[in-house]
Scaffold this motif. Sequence first.
Motif, PDB file in Angstrom:
ATOM      1  N   PRO A 128       0.815  -1.228   0.000  1.00 60.00           N
ATOM      2  CA  PRO A 128       0.000   0.000   0.000  1.00 60.00           C
ATOM      3  C   PRO A 128       0.838   1.263   0.000  1.00 60.00           C
ATOM      4  N   VAL A 129       0.205   2.365  -0.361  1.00 52.32           N
ATOM      5  CA  VAL A 129       0.774   3.694  -0.150  1.00 52.32           C
ATOM      6  C   VAL A 129       0.308   4.166   1.222  1.00 52.32           C
ATOM      7  N   MET A 130       1.223   4.676   2.022  1.00 54.39           N
ATOM      8  CA  MET A 130       0.879   5.116   3.365  1.00 54.39           C
ATOM      9  C   MET A 130       0.940   6.637   3.452  1.00 54.39           C
ATOM     10  N   VAL A 131      -0.153   7.226   3.903  1.00 54.51           N
ATOM     11  CA  VAL A 131      -0.283   8.676   4.026  1.00 54.51           C
ATOM     12  C   VAL A 131      -0.464   9.035   5.495  1.00 54.51           C
ATOM     13  N   VAL A 132       0.303  10.000   5.979  1.00 52.14           N
ATOM     14  CA  VAL A 132       0.151  10.443   7.370  1.00 52.14           C
ATOM     15  C   VAL A 132      -0.025  11.949   7.409  1.00 52.14           C
ATOM     16  N   VAL A 133      -0.780  12.400   8.393  1.00 55.99           N
ATOM     17  CA  VAL A 133      -0.939  13.836   8.629  1.00 55.99           C
ATOM     18  C   VAL A 133       0.133  14.263   9.616  1.00 55.99           C
ATOM     19  N   SER A 134       1.040  15.081   9.158  1.00 56.24           N
ATOM     20  CA  SER A 134       2.142  15.563   9.982  1.00 56.24           C
ATOM     21  C   SER A 134       1.890  17.033  10.330  1.00 56.24           C
ATOM     22  N   THR A 135       2.902  17.847  10.300  1.00 55.87           N
ATOM     23  CA  THR A 135       2.738  19.274  10.611  1.00 55.87           C
ATOM     24  C   THR A 135       3.894  20.070  10.022  1.00 55.87           C
ATOM     25  N   THR A 136       3.675  21.343   9.806  1.00 54.22           N
ATOM     26  CA  THR A 136       4.780  22.226   9.452  1.00 54.22           C
ATOM     27  C   THR A 136       5.625  22.473  10.703  1.00 54.22           C
ATOM     28  N   GLY A 137       6.758  23.105  10.501  1.00 56.21           N
ATOM     29  CA  GLY A 137       7.622  23.427  11.632  1.00 56.21           C
ATOM     30  C   GLY A 137       8.585  22.326  12.012  1.00 56.21           C
ATOM     31  N   LEU A 138       8.741  21.302  11.158  1.00 59.21           N
ATOM     32  CA  LEU A 138       9.622  20.182  11.487  1.00 59.21           C
ATOM     33  C   LEU A 138      11.033  20.358  10.959  1.00 59.21           C
ATOM     34  N   THR A 139      11.174  21.084   9.870  1.00 59.21           N
ATOM     35  CA  THR A 139      12.476  21.178   9.223  1.00 59.21           C
ATOM     36  C   THR A 139      13.448  21.997  10.061  1.00 59.21           C
ATOM     37  N   THR A 140      14.670  21.501  10.134  1.00 56.62           N
ATOM     38  CA  THR A 140      15.729  22.219  10.858  1.00 56.62           C
ATOM     39  C   THR A 140      16.731  22.832   9.888  1.00 56.62           C
ATOM     40  N   THR A 141      16.624  22.436   8.624  1.00 58.56           N
ATOM     41  CA  THR A 141      17.454  23.028   7.572  1.00 58.56           C
ATOM     42  C   THR A 141      16.531  23.402   6.419  1.00 58.56           C
ATOM     43  N   GLY A 142      17.014  24.243   5.538  1.00 60.52           N
ATOM     44  CA  GLY A 142      16.202  24.615   4.391  1.00 60.52           C
ATOM     45  C   GLY A 142      15.256  25.755   4.709  1.00 60.52           C
ATOM     46  N   PRO A 143      14.396  26.103   3.771  1.00 64.22           N
ATOM     47  CA  PRO A 143      13.495  27.252   3.943  1.00 64.22           C
ATOM     48  C   PRO A 143      12.524  27.063   5.102  1.00 64.22           C
ATOM     49  N   ARG A 144      12.215  28.133   5.770  1.00 68.10           N
ATOM     50  CA  ARG A 144      11.244  28.119   6.854  1.00 68.10           C
ATOM     51  C   ARG A 144       9.845  27.895   6.289  1.00 68.10           C
ATOM     52  N   ASP A 145       9.051  27.012   6.926  1.00 67.30           N
ATOM     53  CA  ASP A 145       7.713  26.702   6.418  1.00 67.30           C
ATOM     54  C   ASP A 145       6.593  27.170   7.344  1.00 67.30           C
ATOM     55  N   VAL A 146       6.941  27.993   8.329  1.00 69.82           N
ATOM     56  CA  VAL A 146       5.926  28.609   9.191  1.00 69.82           C
ATOM     57  C   VAL A 146       6.167  30.113   9.218  1.00 69.82           C
ATOM     58  N   PRO A 147       5.111  30.918   9.403  1.00 66.40           N
ATOM     59  CA  PRO A 147       5.310  32.363   9.486  1.00 66.40           C
ATOM     60  C   PRO A 147       6.234  32.713  10.651  1.00 66.40           C
ATOM     61  N   LEU A 148       7.017  33.757  10.488  1.00 61.16           N
ATOM     62  CA  LEU A 148       7.958  34.163  11.524  1.00 61.16           C
ATOM     63  C   LEU A 148       7.254  34.415  12.850  1.00 61.16           C
ATOM     64  N   LEU A 149       6.036  34.950  12.796  1.00 61.14           N
ATOM     65  CA  LEU A 149       5.274  35.238  14.001  1.00 61.14           C
ATOM     66  C   LEU A 149       4.934  33.962  14.774  1.00 61.14           C
ATOM     67  N   PHE A 150       4.770  32.844  14.055  1.00 67.64           N
ATOM     68  CA  PHE A 150       4.398  31.577  14.690  1.00 67.64           C
ATOM     69  C   PHE A 150       5.594  30.757  15.156  1.00 67.64           C
ATOM     70  N   LYS A 151       6.798  31.121  14.709  1.00 67.29           N
ATOM     71  CA  LYS A 151       7.953  30.264  14.974  1.00 67.29           C
ATOM     72  C   LYS A 151       8.210  30.018  16.465  1.00 67.29           C
ATOM     73  N   PRO A 152       8.108  31.024  17.346  1.00 65.98           N
ATOM     74  CA  PRO A 152       8.321  30.743  18.772  1.00 65.98           C
ATOM     75  C   PRO A 152       7.337  29.701  19.319  1.00 65.98           C
ATOM     76  N   MET A 153       6.097  29.750  18.857  1.00 67.12           N
ATOM     77  CA  MET A 153       5.105  28.776  19.318  1.00 67.12           C
ATOM     78  C   MET A 153       5.500  27.366  18.895  1.00 67.12           C
ATOM     79  N   TYR A 154       5.921  27.217  17.645  1.00 64.25           N
ATOM     80  CA  TYR A 154       6.333  25.908  17.165  1.00 64.25           C
ATOM     81  C   TYR A 154       7.588  25.419  17.883  1.00 64.25           C
ATOM     82  N   ASP A 155       8.525  26.329  18.121  1.00 63.73           N
ATOM     83  CA  ASP A 155       9.797  25.941  18.739  1.00 63.73           C
ATOM     84  C   ASP A 155       9.657  25.603  20.212  1.00 63.73           C
ATOM     85  N   LEU A 156       8.698  26.230  20.887  1.00 54.40           N
ATOM     86  CA  LEU A 156       8.596  26.057  22.335  1.00 54.40           C
ATOM     87  C   LEU A 156       7.341  25.291  22.763  1.00 54.40           C
ATOM     88  N   LEU A 157       6.188  25.778  22.365  1.00 62.04           N
ATOM     89  CA  LEU A 157       4.943  25.229  22.898  1.00 62.04           C
ATOM     90  C   LEU A 157       4.601  23.843  22.342  1.00 62.04           C
TER      91      LEU A 157
END
Length: 249
Positions: A128-157
């Motif tokens: 089968p093909v397996m599909v999962v619902v993940s989230t933005t804010g996971l990448t540690t390298t490459g372009p940022r995929d969350v708005p700058l305003l949201f980054k502290p929330m993703y990094d901490l909360l």
Amino acid sequence: MAPMSTKPLVAFYGATGGCTLAATTNALNEGYDCTALARTPSKLTNLLLSKGVSQESIDNHLTITQGDVLKVEDVKGPLTLKGRPADIIVSGIGVVNGMDMFYEVKLCETAATNIIEALKQLKPSKKPVMVVVSTTGLTTTGPRDVPLLFKPMYDLLIANVAADKRRMEAALASEYNSPNSVIKGYVCVRPSLLTNGKVYGKDYIRVGTDAAPAVGYTISRDDVGLWLFENLIKGDNSKYLGEAPTITY
């Protein structure tokens, strides 16, 4: 159930949750044969009815296995239907307790590894093909995929929640790249911050990649489920295999 169609058989995990519930709703409304794991089957049935799915569609196209995604034996149930292996597996398993942000969580990782282990034990005739619902804010390298305003929330909360999603994605990649992989491919869908708000529809959804992510603030769970159905179940999912598409408004 009615005779099985030639459409893909779709197995759902976490179908009582927002994104996966919406994907299940769309699949049933278009006559796809579906299986699902639910701790309380009546809860899933009632949710589908409240979303406008007819009782006839549920009776003819949905088979629910009662069980817990944390138990491999329970996970096996939705992976086959009368000897027919699932073509697509969709897991929207995720944490719902706000306190989880303060503790290490392994729910998404465990769900993914249990599905993989169940496939290994069942040895289905088709991968089968397996599909999962993940989230933005996971990448540690490459372009940022969350708005700058949201980054502290993703990094901490939601750091612990994100770590669980990151391990889930790693488990799929590891399995796919193994010599005797039990999956044909995988897609890790990364929506922006999920809401229960207004549904805008597929024409308003922007899609990005790791190299060029679609950066946005929020997206409704119903629109995530719609995108999953239109692009990974109903549509040709081959272009997304091995990818982590970001979706947002």
